[in-house]
Design a protein around this motif. Structure first.
Motif, PDB file in Angstrom:
ATOM      1  N   ASP A  91       0.819  -1.212   0.000  1.00  0.00           N
ATOM      2  CA  ASP A  91       0.000   0.000   0.000  1.00  0.00           C
ATOM      3  C   ASP A  91       0.854   1.264   0.000  1.00  0.00           C
ATOM      4  OD1 ASP A  91      -2.500  -1.155  -0.134  1.00  0.00           O
ATOM      5  OD2 ASP A  91      -2.643  -1.446   2.035  1.00  0.00           O
ATOM      6  N   GLY A  92       2.125   1.151   0.355  1.00  0.00           N
ATOM      7  CA  GLY A  92       2.993   2.329   0.420  1.00  0.00           C
ATOM      8  C   GLY A  92       3.757   2.554  -0.873  1.00  0.00           C
ATOM      9  N   GLN A  93       4.399   3.692  -0.954  1.00  0.00           N
ATOM     10  CA  GLN A  93       5.188   4.027  -2.140  1.00  0.00           C
ATOM     11  C   GLN A  93       6.588   3.404  -2.092  1.00  0.00           C
ATOM     12  OE1 GLN A  93       4.693   5.433  -5.133  1.00  0.00           O
ATOM     13  NE2 GLN A  93       2.603   5.093  -4.436  1.00  0.00           N
ATOM     14  N   TYR A  94       7.103   3.225  -0.883  1.00  0.00           N
ATOM     15  CA  TYR A  94       8.481   2.754  -0.705  1.00  0.00           C
ATOM     16  C   TYR A  94       8.729   1.435  -1.440  1.00  0.00           C
ATOM     17  CZ  TYR A  94      12.541   0.941   1.913  1.00  0.00           C
ATOM     18  OH  TYR A  94      13.746   0.414   2.278  1.00  0.00           O
ATOM     19  N   PHE A  95       7.884   0.448  -1.147  1.00  0.00           N
ATOM     20  CA  PHE A  95       7.988  -0.885  -1.740  1.00  0.00           C
ATOM     21  C   PHE A  95       7.831  -0.806  -3.266  1.00  0.00           C
ATOM     22  CE2 PHE A  95       5.795  -5.233  -2.086  1.00  0.00           C
ATOM     23  CZ  PHE A  95       6.944  -5.956  -1.893  1.00  0.00           C
ATOM     24  N   GLN A  96       6.822  -0.031  -3.688  1.00  0.00           N
ATOM     25  CA  GLN A  96       6.561   0.124  -5.124  1.00  0.00           C
ATOM     26  C   GLN A  96       7.774   0.726  -5.835  1.00  0.00           C
ATOM     27  OE1 GLN A  96       3.426  -0.330  -6.707  1.00  0.00           O
ATOM     28  NE2 GLN A  96       2.081  -0.692  -4.962  1.00  0.00           N
ATOM     29  N   ASN A  97       8.385   1.743  -5.194  1.00  0.00           N
ATOM     30  CA  ASN A  97       9.528   2.394  -5.836  1.00  0.00           C
ATOM     31  C   ASN A  97      10.738   1.469  -5.918  1.00  0.00           C
ATOM     32  OD1 ASN A  97       8.020   4.671  -6.161  1.00  0.00           O
ATOM     33  ND2 ASN A  97       8.843   5.723  -4.353  1.00  0.00           N
ATOM     34  N   LEU A  98      10.949   0.689  -4.856  1.00  0.00           N
ATOM     35  CA  LEU A  98      12.055  -0.279  -4.897  1.00  0.00           C
ATOM     36  C   LEU A  98      11.858  -1.247  -6.061  1.00  0.00           C
ATOM     37  CD1 LEU A  98      12.573  -1.268  -1.140  1.00  0.00           C
ATOM     38  CD2 LEU A  98      14.077   0.130  -2.565  1.00  0.00           C
ATOM     39  N   ALA A  99      10.620  -1.698  -6.239  1.00  0.00           N
ATOM     40  CA  ALA A  99      10.330  -2.633  -7.330  1.00  0.00           C
ATOM     41  C   ALA A  99      10.529  -1.951  -8.679  1.00  0.00           C
ATOM     42  CB  ALA A  99       8.906  -3.167  -7.199  1.00  0.00           C
ATOM     43  N   ALA A 100      10.060  -0.706  -8.780  1.00  0.00           N
ATOM     44  CA  ALA A 100      10.195   0.002 -10.054  1.00  0.00           C
ATOM     45  C   ALA A 100      11.675   0.207 -10.397  1.00  0.00           C
ATOM     46  CB  ALA A 100       9.466   1.338  -9.988  1.00  0.00           C
ATOM     47  N   ASP A 101      12.502   0.483  -9.385  1.00  0.00           N
ATOM     48  CA  ASP A 101      13.941   0.628  -9.624  1.00  0.00           C
ATOM     49  C   ASP A 101      14.532  -0.638 -10.236  1.00  0.00           C
ATOM     50  OD1 ASP A 101      13.840   3.112  -8.580  1.00  0.00           O
ATOM     51  OD2 ASP A 101      14.664   2.568  -6.601  1.00  0.00           O
ATOM     52  N   GLN A 102      13.966  -1.785  -9.871  1.00  0.00           N
ATOM     53  CA  GLN A 102      14.479  -3.064 -10.371  1.00  0.00           C
ATOM     54  C   GLN A 102      13.707  -3.543 -11.601  1.00  0.00           C
ATOM     55  OE1 GLN A 102      16.958  -5.018  -9.178  1.00  0.00           O
ATOM     56  NE2 GLN A 102      17.261  -4.555  -7.009  1.00  0.00           N
ATOM     57  N   HIS A 103      12.892  -2.677 -12.194  1.00  0.00           N
ATOM     58  CA  HIS A 103      12.095  -3.059 -13.372  1.00  0.00           C
ATOM     59  C   HIS A 103      11.189  -4.247 -13.101  1.00  0.00           C
ATOM     60  CE1 HIS A 103      15.106  -0.556 -15.321  1.00  0.00           C
ATOM     61  NE2 HIS A 103      14.321  -0.482 -16.362  1.00  0.00           N
ATOM     62  N   LEU A 104      10.545  -4.249 -11.947  1.00  0.00           N
ATOM     63  CA  LEU A 104       9.718  -5.402 -11.612  1.00  0.00           C
ATOM     64  C   LEU A 104       8.224  -5.136 -11.736  1.00  0.00           C
ATOM     65  CD1 LEU A 104      11.541  -6.812  -8.440  1.00  0.00           C
ATOM     66  CD2 LEU A 104      11.798  -7.499 -10.810  1.00  0.00           C
ATOM     67  N   THR A 105       7.819  -3.875 -11.964  1.00  0.00           N
ATOM     68  CA  THR A 105       6.376  -3.607 -11.943  1.00  0.00           C
ATOM     69  C   THR A 105       5.726  -4.072 -13.248  1.00  0.00           C
ATOM     70  OG1 THR A 105       6.590  -1.382 -12.838  1.00  0.00           O
ATOM     71  CG2 THR A 105       6.731  -1.617 -10.458  1.00  0.00           C
ATOM     72  N   GLY A 106       4.409  -4.265 -13.183  1.00  0.00           N
ATOM     73  CA  GLY A 106       3.668  -4.855 -14.297  1.00  0.00           C
ATOM     74  C   GLY A 106       3.835  -4.086 -15.599  1.00  0.00           C
ATOM     75  N   ASP A 107       3.857  -2.744 -15.528  1.00  0.00           N
ATOM     76  CA  ASP A 107       3.944  -1.960 -16.761  1.00  0.00           C
ATOM     77  C   ASP A 107       5.380  -1.854 -17.265  1.00  0.00           C
ATOM     78  OD1 ASP A 107       4.831  -0.431 -14.715  1.00  0.00           O
ATOM     79  OD2 ASP A 107       3.584   1.319 -15.130  1.00  0.00           O
ATOM     80  N   GLN A 108       6.311  -2.522 -16.586  1.00  0.00           N
ATOM     81  CA  GLN A 108       7.705  -2.556 -17.048  1.00  0.00           C
ATOM     82  C   GLN A 108       8.065  -3.958 -17.535  1.00  0.00           C
ATOM     83  OE1 GLN A 108       9.244  -1.439 -13.138  1.00  0.00           O
ATOM     84  NE2 GLN A 108      10.272   0.308 -14.084  1.00  0.00           N
ATOM     85  N   TRP A 109       7.102  -4.757 -17.905  1.00  0.00           N
ATOM     86  CA  TRP A 109       7.331  -6.173 -18.234  1.00  0.00           C
ATOM     87  C   TRP A 109       7.922  -6.887 -17.014  1.00  0.00           C
ATOM     88  CZ3 TRP A 109       6.866  -8.167 -23.438  1.00  0.00           C
ATOM     89  CH2 TRP A 109       6.579  -7.205 -24.404  1.00  0.00           C
ATOM     90  N   GLY A 110       7.596  -6.380 -15.810  1.00  0.00           N
ATOM     91  CA  GLY A 110       8.270  -6.869 -14.608  1.00  0.00           C
ATOM     92  C   GLY A 110       8.034  -8.336 -14.328  1.00  0.00           C
ATOM     93  N   MET A 111       6.902  -8.857 -14.845  1.00  0.00           N
ATOM     94  CA  MET A 111       6.586 -10.248 -14.608  1.00  0.00           C
ATOM     95  C   MET A 111       7.701 -11.185 -15.090  1.00  0.00           C
ATOM     96  SD  MET A 111       3.187 -11.928 -16.110  1.00  0.00           S
ATOM     97  CE  MET A 111       2.010 -10.854 -15.335  1.00  0.00           C
TER      98      MET A 111
END
Ligand code: HEM
Lengths: 231, 316, 53
Positions: free
Chosen positions: B220-240
């Protein structure tokens, strides 16, 4: 007398066991299960990828068993554990790599022909079940990656109504799926797949005809009319 | 069964459907198995030795509350006020109306029901605070208030937090937030000390292997989401498809991942359900290739098989 | 070749992108390897493919 005829005449097979034995020997006689020769057309590097997938699957299982000995935290703290974890990861990558090349090969060879549909379907099944198995493996990493995959992966499962029972954030549940249910499923379906390959024999080339020299070079009785019905 | 059977079908007829009676070549199954396994062992060992495997440390509520106190406090306020993503997720966590993904009348999410109920205010904020040796008296104030009062407190506090310099709880202008600042302050302190991880995780049990609450709170927080985005892990980054670092990930999910990147899926509120549906259909199509005439004839039209069996066709 | 291989190690990921297409270098290498192996398996002659019997 052919093997089949001999089996048909086997006396005294009225028990379930006896009938099962006759049925199995008929479907898959030992020299078909463990053959010493193959049709002359089985001569391409594309045929080695199925075996490559089996080889990698065996390493996946072996390295997974070693990881199981010490539990999921071992690889975070032990250099040996980390190495075994690396073996597990890379054998999985190699298994998918060989499996996909195998799939491409079988598609372009139309290997479902001649009564081999179930071989194809169990192949697709192996692929699908392996994907789920790998996914649960990623959830067991007990590190940042697994936390994120649990968070992000839940949405597709929840939207399709599965997440309520298959909870990717429940480590205990994912653990059981990954180390018992899914390996058993992958193992069973791959064994069935390979047994089917042996039962049916390797599919002949597309457009192979009774007039091909590979078929005419042998005694005439050995060839069958092209559209003969068998089974 | 005569005459017109499609030779590309799976029917057990013709040369493909009868045991091979033509030329043979010698073949040693066990030798091939041994060679196959050996080659794969060598490759695996080399790759494992040279490339290893990633192990990015997990994050905790403790590391979050220490690294980004403001984000933690804002998220905790949303959990208390019931406005966080989890609080409004719908089944299987909450019974929020209209939150499910549907295709027409198809609503599998609602059908599955609230099997894993989560009340974010209680589970993430109030119950953990109640375990403190000096229970904050503000818990009682909060519980005694009406729903409307509670919502007003958390709303005004959330707004004030976002406007405060650096969004820091300490910089919030004074106002009518009721017990909220005290509750959030205590929870933040509890998280920073590491106690909150333990309490949320244990849920009153010595043994607990279920991390649902912790992961939902983090998400629910931004911290976790940002860490994932830094590693290209989010859904809109082909993170799967991606693993942390340079290690290859689940490249076999490329098609699943691809659909999330393109319209109509990339903008659809029911993207997950749509993509899962499409993938199920495609997988089924793949499994049924032997029975679908135009699909099973592709290998005939594009004659890759000429290369596979080049020896055979040359000598026929 | 070596640098390519090492890109798949536990180093910061390298990402290549064209519009909506983004791919991690490690994944790209795996996919290219599969395509190359498939191509090679088709064109390379198989040893000892002379007939018997
Ligand atoms: C874990 C995964 C798999 C393993 C271990 C495996 C193993 C094998 C092996 C050892 C063979 C015989 C040798 C060969 O032709 O390579 C074979 C044949 C076959 N495989 Fe697979 N396979 C797997 C996945 C697949 C997939 C994903 C497909 C296709 C969707 C597939 C379709 C087939 C077919 C149709 C044959 C029969 C080939 C013929 O008669 O010539 N397999 N498999």
């Amino acid at each position: 007398m052919t093997q089949d005829e001999r089996l048909d005449r086997e006396p005294d097979v009225h028990t379930w066991t006896g009938r099962a034995r006759v049925w199995m020997l008929k479907k898959l006689p030992p020299d078909k299960l463990l053959p010493e020769d193959q049709p002359s057309y089985v001569a391409s590097w594309i045929y080695v990828f199925g075996m490559g997938a089996i080889g990698s699957l065996l390493i996946v299982i072996a390295s997974g068993v070693i990881l199981s000995l010490n539990g999921p935290n071992w690889y975070h703290i032990s250099a040996l554990g980390h190495f075994v974890n690396s073996l597990h990861l890379w054998s999985v990558e190699l298994m998918f790599l060989t499996m996909v090349v195998h799939l491409w090969g079988k598609f372009w060879m139309a290997s479902w022909r001649g009564g081999r549909a179930l071989t194809w379907i169990t192949g697709v099944g192996s692929f699908a079940v392996s994907i789920v198995a790998a996914f649960t493996g990623y959830l067991l990493q007990t590190n940042f990656d697994s936390q994120w995959i649990a968070f992000e992966g839940k949405d597709a499962l929840n939207a399709s109504g599965i997440g309520a029972w298959f909870n990717v954030s429940n480590l205990g549940q994912m653990f059981m799926w990954h180390v018992t249910l899914l390996p058993l499923a992958v193992g069973a379906i791959v064994v069935l797949h390979v047994v089917l390959v042996r039962m049916r024999g390797v599919v002949p080339p597309i457009d192979a005809a009774a007039t091909d020299s590979q078929l005419t070079g042998v005694p005439a009785t050995a060839t069958e009319p092209t559209e003969a019905k068998v089974n | 069964m005569k005459g017109k059977v499609d030779p590309m079908s799976a029917r057990a007829v013709g040369i493909a459907g009868t045991p091979w009676r033509g030329k043979l070549r010698e073949y040693d199954l066990f030798k091939e198995l041994t060679v196959g396994v050996s080659v794969m062992v060598v490759l695996t060992v080399i790759l494992a030795l040279v490339l290893g495997s990633p192990d990015e440390p997990s994050v905790t509520l403790k590391s979050w509350a220490n690294a980004q106190t403001a984000d933690f406090a804002a998220t905790a306020t949303a959990e208390l006020g019931g406005t966080s993503e989890t609080a409004q997720y719908g089944p299987p966590y909450t019974n929020t109306k209209g939150a499910t993904q549907t295709i027409g009348a198809l609503d599998l999410q609602s059908l599955s029901g609230v099997q894993l109920p989560v009340n974010t205010a209680n589970a993430f904020v109030l119950d953990p605070l109640a375990t403190l040796p000096n229970q904050p008296t503000e818990i009682a104030t909060w519980r005694a208030a009406t729903k409307a009062e509670q919502a007003k407190w958390t709303d005004t506090y959330a707004t004030a937090l976002s406007k405060a310099p650096k969004s820091a709880p300490l910089n919030v202008k004074s106002g009518n937030y009721g017990p909220v600042p005290a509750l959030i302050g205590d929870l933040t302190a509890m998280a920073q000390s590491g106690a909150l991880d333990g309490v949320i995780q244990a849920q009153g049990n010595a043994y607990n292997l279920n991390y649902t609450n912790e992961i939902l709170f983090l998400g629910d927080g931004q911290y976790f989401q940002n860490l994932a985005a830094d590693q290209h892990l989010t859904g809109d980054q082909w993170g799967m498809m991606n693993e942390t670092g340079g290690t290859p990930g689940q490249s076999w999910l490329w098609l699943f991942s691809f659909f999330y990147q393109i319209p109509p899926f990339s903008t659809a509120p029911n993207a997950d359900l749509l993509v899962v549906g499409v993938m199920l259909i495609l997988t089924l199509l793949l499994a049924l290739v032997p029975f679908i005439p135009w699909l099973r004839r592709i290998p005939k039209w594009i004659p890759v098989h000429r290369l596979v069996w080049k020896d055979y066709y040359r000598k026929r | 070749m070596n640098t390519l291989l090492l890109a798949m190690g536990d180093s910061p990921g390298i990402y290549l992108g064209w519009g909506v297409f983004t791919i991690q270098l490690g994944n790209l290498i795996i996919i290219l390897t599969m395509l190359a192996l498939f191509g090679l398996a088709l064109v390379l002659p198989f040893p000892g493919s002379g007939g018997r019997k």
